[in-house]
Each structure stands twice: as structure tokens, then as C-alpha cells.
Design a protein around this motif. Structure first.
Motif, PDB file in Angstrom:
ATOM      1  N   ILE A   6       0.854  -1.182   0.000  1.00 54.90           N
ATOM      2  CA  ILE A   6       0.000   0.000   0.000  1.00 54.90           C
ATOM      3  C   ILE A   6       0.893   1.236   0.000  1.00 54.90           C
ATOM      4  O   ILE A   6       1.682   1.442   0.922  1.00 54.90           O
ATOM      5  CB  ILE A   6      -0.933   0.032   1.237  1.00 54.90           C
ATOM      6  CG1 ILE A   6      -1.744  -1.259   1.360  1.00 54.90           C
ATOM      7  CG2 ILE A   6      -1.814   1.275   1.203  1.00 54.90           C
ATOM      8  CD1 ILE A   6      -2.710  -1.509   0.242  1.00 54.90           C
ATOM      9  N   ILE A   7       0.787   2.035  -1.039  1.00 56.33           N
ATOM     10  CA  ILE A   7       1.550   3.274  -1.157  1.00 56.33           C
ATOM     11  C   ILE A   7       0.742   4.379  -0.484  1.00 56.33           C
ATOM     12  O   ILE A   7      -0.429   4.566  -0.810  1.00 56.33           O
ATOM     13  CB  ILE A   7       1.791   3.646  -2.638  1.00 56.33           C
ATOM     14  CG1 ILE A   7       2.385   2.467  -3.414  1.00 56.33           C
ATOM     15  CG2 ILE A   7       2.662   4.900  -2.743  1.00 56.33           C
ATOM     16  CD1 ILE A   7       3.689   1.946  -2.900  1.00 56.33           C
ATOM     17  N   ILE A   8       1.366   5.098   0.431  1.00 58.39           N
ATOM     18  CA  ILE A   8       0.692   6.218   1.089  1.00 58.39           C
ATOM     19  C   ILE A   8       1.448   7.486   0.730  1.00 58.39           C
ATOM     20  O   ILE A   8       2.662   7.583   0.942  1.00 58.39           O
ATOM     21  CB  ILE A   8       0.611   6.033   2.611  1.00 58.39           C
ATOM     22  CG1 ILE A   8      -0.255   4.823   2.922  1.00 58.39           C
ATOM     23  CG2 ILE A   8       0.081   7.301   3.274  1.00 58.39           C
ATOM     24  CD1 ILE A   8      -0.531   4.582   4.363  1.00 58.39           C
ATOM     25  N   GLU A   9       0.719   8.436   0.160  1.00 62.15           N
ATOM     26  CA  GLU A   9       1.311   9.703  -0.277  1.00 62.15           C
ATOM     27  C   GLU A   9       0.482  10.868   0.244  1.00 62.15           C
ATOM     28  O   GLU A   9      -0.735  10.760   0.382  1.00 62.15           O
ATOM     29  CB  GLU A   9       1.345   9.763  -1.806  1.00 62.15           C
ATOM     30  CG  GLU A   9       2.172   8.674  -2.441  1.00 62.15           C
ATOM     31  CD  GLU A   9       2.056   8.654  -3.956  1.00 62.15           C
ATOM     32  OE1 GLU A   9       1.038   9.159  -4.498  1.00 62.15           O
ATOM     33  OE2 GLU A   9       2.959   8.117  -4.597  1.00 62.15           O
ATOM     34  N   ARG A  10       1.156  11.956   0.482  1.00 65.72           N
ATOM     35  CA  ARG A  10       0.481  13.188   0.887  1.00 65.72           C
ATOM     36  C   ARG A  10       0.008  13.907  -0.374  1.00 65.72           C
ATOM     37  O   ARG A  10       0.703  13.928  -1.380  1.00 65.72           O
ATOM     38  CB  ARG A  10       1.447  14.072   1.656  1.00 65.72           C
ATOM     39  CG  ARG A  10       0.858  15.391   2.104  1.00 65.72           C
ATOM     40  CD  ARG A  10       1.898  16.198   2.867  1.00 65.72           C
ATOM     41  NE  ARG A  10       1.921  15.829   4.247  1.00 65.72           N
ATOM     42  CZ  ARG A  10       1.140  16.371   5.180  1.00 65.72           C
ATOM     43  NH1 ARG A  10       0.279  17.297   4.846  1.00 65.72           N
ATOM     44  NH2 ARG A  10       1.209  15.991   6.429  1.00 65.72           N
ATOM     45  N   LYS A  67       4.044   1.548   2.274  1.00 65.71           N
ATOM     46  CA  LYS A  67       5.214   2.248   1.737  1.00 65.71           C
ATOM     47  C   LYS A  67       4.884   3.733   1.695  1.00 65.71           C
ATOM     48  O   LYS A  67       3.897   4.133   1.086  1.00 65.71           O
ATOM     49  CB  LYS A  67       5.564   1.737   0.341  1.00 65.71           C
ATOM     50  CG  LYS A  67       6.788   2.406  -0.238  1.00 65.71           C
ATOM     51  CD  LYS A  67       7.139   1.838  -1.593  1.00 65.71           C
ATOM     52  CE  LYS A  67       8.361   2.542  -2.131  1.00 65.71           C
ATOM     53  NZ  LYS A  67       8.752   2.031  -3.431  1.00 65.71           N
ATOM     54  N   PHE A  68       5.707   4.532   2.360  1.00 60.55           N
ATOM     55  CA  PHE A  68       5.495   5.971   2.463  1.00 60.55           C
ATOM     56  C   PHE A  68       6.500   6.720   1.609  1.00 60.55           C
ATOM     57  O   PHE A  68       7.625   6.256   1.425  1.00 60.55           O
ATOM     58  CB  PHE A  68       5.742   6.442   3.903  1.00 60.55           C
ATOM     59  CG  PHE A  68       4.720   6.013   4.899  1.00 60.55           C
ATOM     60  CD1 PHE A  68       3.727   6.888   5.301  1.00 60.55           C
ATOM     61  CD2 PHE A  68       4.757   4.758   5.469  1.00 60.55           C
ATOM     62  CE1 PHE A  68       2.798   6.523   6.255  1.00 60.55           C
ATOM     63  CE2 PHE A  68       3.830   4.382   6.425  1.00 60.55           C
ATOM     64  CZ  PHE A  68       2.850   5.262   6.815  1.00 60.55           C
ATOM     65  N   LEU A  73       6.117   9.894   5.854  1.00 63.31           N
ATOM     66  CA  LEU A  73       6.576   9.067   6.967  1.00 63.31           C
ATOM     67  C   LEU A  73       7.067   9.928   8.121  1.00 63.31           C
ATOM     68  O   LEU A  73       6.685   9.711   9.276  1.00 63.31           O
ATOM     69  CB  LEU A  73       7.692   8.121   6.521  1.00 63.31           C
ATOM     70  CG  LEU A  73       8.252   7.293   7.663  1.00 63.31           C
ATOM     71  CD1 LEU A  73       7.542   5.957   7.736  1.00 63.31           C
ATOM     72  CD2 LEU A  73       9.728   7.097   7.533  1.00 63.31           C
ATOM     73  N   LEU A  74       7.911  10.898   7.835  1.00 65.07           N
ATOM     74  CA  LEU A  74       8.465  11.740   8.890  1.00 65.07           C
ATOM     75  C   LEU A  74       7.378  12.549   9.582  1.00 65.07           C
ATOM     76  O   LEU A  74       7.411  12.721  10.805  1.00 65.07           O
ATOM     77  CB  LEU A  74       9.558  12.655   8.325  1.00 65.07           C
ATOM     78  CG  LEU A  74      10.818  11.926   7.835  1.00 65.07           C
ATOM     79  CD1 LEU A  74      11.769  12.906   7.159  1.00 65.07           C
ATOM     80  CD2 LEU A  74      11.510  11.190   8.965  1.00 65.07           C
ATOM     81  N   ASN A  75       6.397  13.020   8.832  1.00 65.90           N
ATOM     82  CA  ASN A  75       5.291  13.760   9.440  1.00 65.90           C
ATOM     83  C   ASN A  75       4.379  12.845  10.251  1.00 65.90           C
ATOM     84  O   ASN A  75       3.870  13.235  11.295  1.00 65.90           O
ATOM     85  CB  ASN A  75       4.502  14.528   8.384  1.00 65.90           C
ATOM     86  CG  ASN A  75       5.207  15.786   7.986  1.00 65.90           C
ATOM     87  OD1 ASN A  75       5.366  16.692   8.795  1.00 65.90           O
ATOM     88  ND2 ASN A  75       5.666  15.849   6.749  1.00 65.90           N
TER      89      ASN A  75
END
Length: 131
Positions: A6-10, A67-68, A73-75
Motif C-alpha cells: 500500500i503506497i501512502i502519499e500526501r 510504503k510511504f 513518513l516523517l510527518n
């Protein structure tokens, strides 16, 4: 066991998640937690489909791996890890970490691997802790 990435994007509205290696799995939310929950809700909805329309991966065991992008990820973990703590475990300067978290700079592959490896090593260390 199948791994579903799972790709997680802002994005401008919050966070967007989608499966890299399966169709029909998506989710979104104004926080990473809500995005992940929306992905799980999507999978639950897919499980309710009749057998002709249900994705075949649901018939077997599977695991989700998230997967970030580095800024997300840092946020996501900024309430847990300070930039100082990340500097100690990664060896990357705090100011540089802040640039990555804000999205002003994108880390090179070597820096991304350094961050990922440090977090995985910390996780392994924590798994070995007993109280």
C-alpha cells in the motif's frame, strides 16, 4: 502469503493510499491513520462482493505492507520521533531531516535507505525488549 504493498502519499487534501500490486484497493483521509482505515474498509467491502467479482487475493492469506514517501513518513511519526532522535539513530543532520519532512528537499536513495534501515533496526531492538 501474498504481500499487498500500500503506497501512502500526501496530497493537497490529506493522504491517499492505493495498492501497488492489486487493483481496486484505495483509501484516503486527512491523516495517515484515517487513510489506512479507509484502505481496510475498502478491503472489507471487497470481501462482501460475490465470488464472481471478489478479487482472488482475498481467497488466500495476505499481509499489508505500507510504503510511504519520506515526507509523509516523517510527518506521520513526528509526534513519536523528534528530529534530534532521528539524527541519533540515522546519523542524518536534524536540519536535513526537517528539509525532508517539509518536502523542501527529497532525500537521495542512500538517505532513504539509511532512514528505513535505522527504523527497522529500532523496531527489531524493541521487539527484543521484555518488561
Amino acid at each position: 502469503m501474498k504481500t499487498i504493498r500500500i503506497i501512502i502519499e500526501r496530497n493537497e487534501d490529506g493522504f491517499w493510499g492505493y495498492a501497488e500490486n492489486e487493483n481496486a484497493i484505495v483509501g484516503g483521509g486527512d491523516t495517515v491513520q484515517k487513510c489506512k482505515q479507509d484502505v481496510l474498509d475498502c478491503i472489507a467491502t471487497l470481501k462482501d462482493l460475490d465470488s464472481n467479482n471478489r478479487p482472488s487475493f482475498l481467497e488466500k492469506e495476505y499481509e499489508l505492507v505500507y510504503k510511504f514517501d519520506t515526507a509523509s513518513l516523517l510527518n506521520y511519526y513526528k509526534g513519536i520521533f523528534t528530529n534530534s532522535a532521528l539524527e541519533r539513530i540515522t546519523g542524518i543532520n536534524q536540519k536535513q531531516i526537517q528539509h525532508y519532512a517539509s518536502g523542501h528537499r527529497n532525500p537521495r536513495l542512500a538517505q532513504r535507505i539509511k532512514i528505513e534501515t535505522a527504523l527497522h533496526n529500532l523496531g527489531k531492538e524493541l521487539l527484543a525488549v521484555e518488561l
